[in-house]
Scaffold this motif. Structure first.
Motif, PDB file in Angstrom:
ATOM      1  N   LYS A  54       0.858  -1.189   0.000  1.00  0.00           N
ATOM      2  CA  LYS A  54       0.000   0.000   0.000  1.00  0.00           C
ATOM      3  C   LYS A  54       0.888   1.232   0.000  1.00  0.00           C
ATOM      4  CE  LYS A  54      -4.045  -2.014   0.616  1.00  0.00           C
ATOM      5  NZ  LYS A  54      -5.108  -1.965  -0.325  1.00  0.00           N
ATOM      6  N   GLN A  56       1.785   4.481   1.259  1.00  0.00           N
ATOM      7  CA  GLN A  56       1.492   5.255   2.459  1.00  0.00           C
ATOM      8  C   GLN A  56       2.339   6.521   2.510  1.00  0.00           C
ATOM      9  OE1 GLN A  56       1.759   2.725   5.920  1.00  0.00           O
ATOM     10  NE2 GLN A  56       0.311   1.264   5.106  1.00  0.00           N
ATOM     11  N   TYR A  63      -1.619   6.170   8.833  1.00  0.00           N
ATOM     12  CA  TYR A  63      -1.919   4.778   8.521  1.00  0.00           C
ATOM     13  C   TYR A  63      -1.639   3.921   9.741  1.00  0.00           C
ATOM     14  CZ  TYR A  63      -1.846   6.419   3.723  1.00  0.00           C
ATOM     15  OH  TYR A  63      -2.105   7.097   2.562  1.00  0.00           O
ATOM     16  N   ILE A  64      -2.506   2.972   9.992  1.00  0.00           N
ATOM     17  CA  ILE A  64      -2.310   2.025  11.085  1.00  0.00           C
ATOM     18  C   ILE A  64      -2.346   0.627  10.494  1.00  0.00           C
ATOM     19  CG2 ILE A  64      -3.244   1.094  13.227  1.00  0.00           C
ATOM     20  CD1 ILE A  64      -4.456   3.881  13.751  1.00  0.00           C
ATOM     21  N   ASN A  65      -1.285  -0.128  10.719  1.00  0.00           N
ATOM     22  CA  ASN A  65      -1.210  -1.509  10.267  1.00  0.00           C
ATOM     23  C   ASN A  65      -1.540  -2.407  11.450  1.00  0.00           C
ATOM     24  OD1 ASN A  65      -0.588  -3.693   8.533  1.00  0.00           O
ATOM     25  ND2 ASN A  65       1.369  -3.895   9.562  1.00  0.00           N
ATOM     26  N   ILE A  66      -2.524  -3.247  11.285  1.00  0.00           N
ATOM     27  CA  ILE A  66      -2.915  -4.168  12.350  1.00  0.00           C
ATOM     28  C   ILE A  66      -2.275  -5.521  12.048  1.00  0.00           C
ATOM     29  CG2 ILE A  66      -4.813  -5.294  13.554  1.00  0.00           C
ATOM     30  CD1 ILE A  66      -6.564  -2.902  12.649  1.00  0.00           C
ATOM     31  N   PRO A  67      -1.212  -5.872  12.774  1.00  0.00           N
ATOM     32  CA  PRO A  67      -0.540  -7.152  12.516  1.00  0.00           C
ATOM     33  C   PRO A  67      -1.324  -8.321  13.101  1.00  0.00           C
ATOM     34  CG  PRO A  67       0.518  -6.013  14.330  1.00  0.00           C
ATOM     35  CD  PRO A  67      -0.567  -5.095  13.803  1.00  0.00           C
ATOM     36  N   ILE A  98       6.270   5.826  13.603  1.00  0.00           N
ATOM     37  CA  ILE A  98       4.825   5.802  13.834  1.00  0.00           C
ATOM     38  C   ILE A  98       4.461   6.870  14.846  1.00  0.00           C
ATOM     39  CG2 ILE A  98       2.924   4.477  14.835  1.00  0.00           C
ATOM     40  CD1 ILE A  98       4.324   1.969  13.664  1.00  0.00           C
TER      41      ILE A  98
END
Length: 109
Positions: A54, A56, A63-67, A98
């Motif tokens: 993506k 970003q 943006y928040i990446n949820i692992p 972040i």
């Protein structure tokens, strides 16, 4: 801390995407092919895994990446991580990035 081959590869990919718009678009559309062209090596993913890229780079968006969830019962901290938890270390660059991207972001009720 020693930098891994995977970290070096990721940095190479990101740097190329920052510098080359055509590569970035190819990476988003066909990540495996783009990485193979860049490195000259075949990408072998474990069965059932895919790569999602993506863009970003829009700094007006957070943006928040949820692992995937980590099983904490199986997790053991190394010395550096123990220092961070104890307050004697520094956050990894990814976490620093972040947190700095969140500067000025406020939550309201």
């Amino acid at each position: 801390m020693e930098i891994t081959k995977e970290q070096i590869l990721l940095q190479t990919i990101v740097q190329k995407a920052w510098e080359d718009t055509a590569f970035k678009q190819e990476l988003i559309a066909n990540p495996i092919e783009a990485i193979e062209k860049l490195t000259g090596k075949k990408v072998n993913l474990p069965n059932g895994k895919t790569i999602v890229v993506k863009d970003q780079t829009d700094d007006s968006v957070v943006y928040i990446n949820i692992p995937a969830e980590v099983n904490m019962d199986d997790m053991e901290l190394n010395e550096e991580q123990l220092e961070i938890v104890a307050g004697g270390g520094t956050l990894p660059p990814a976490v620093q990035g972040i947190t700095s991207s969140l500067n000025g972001v406020e939550l309201s009720e």
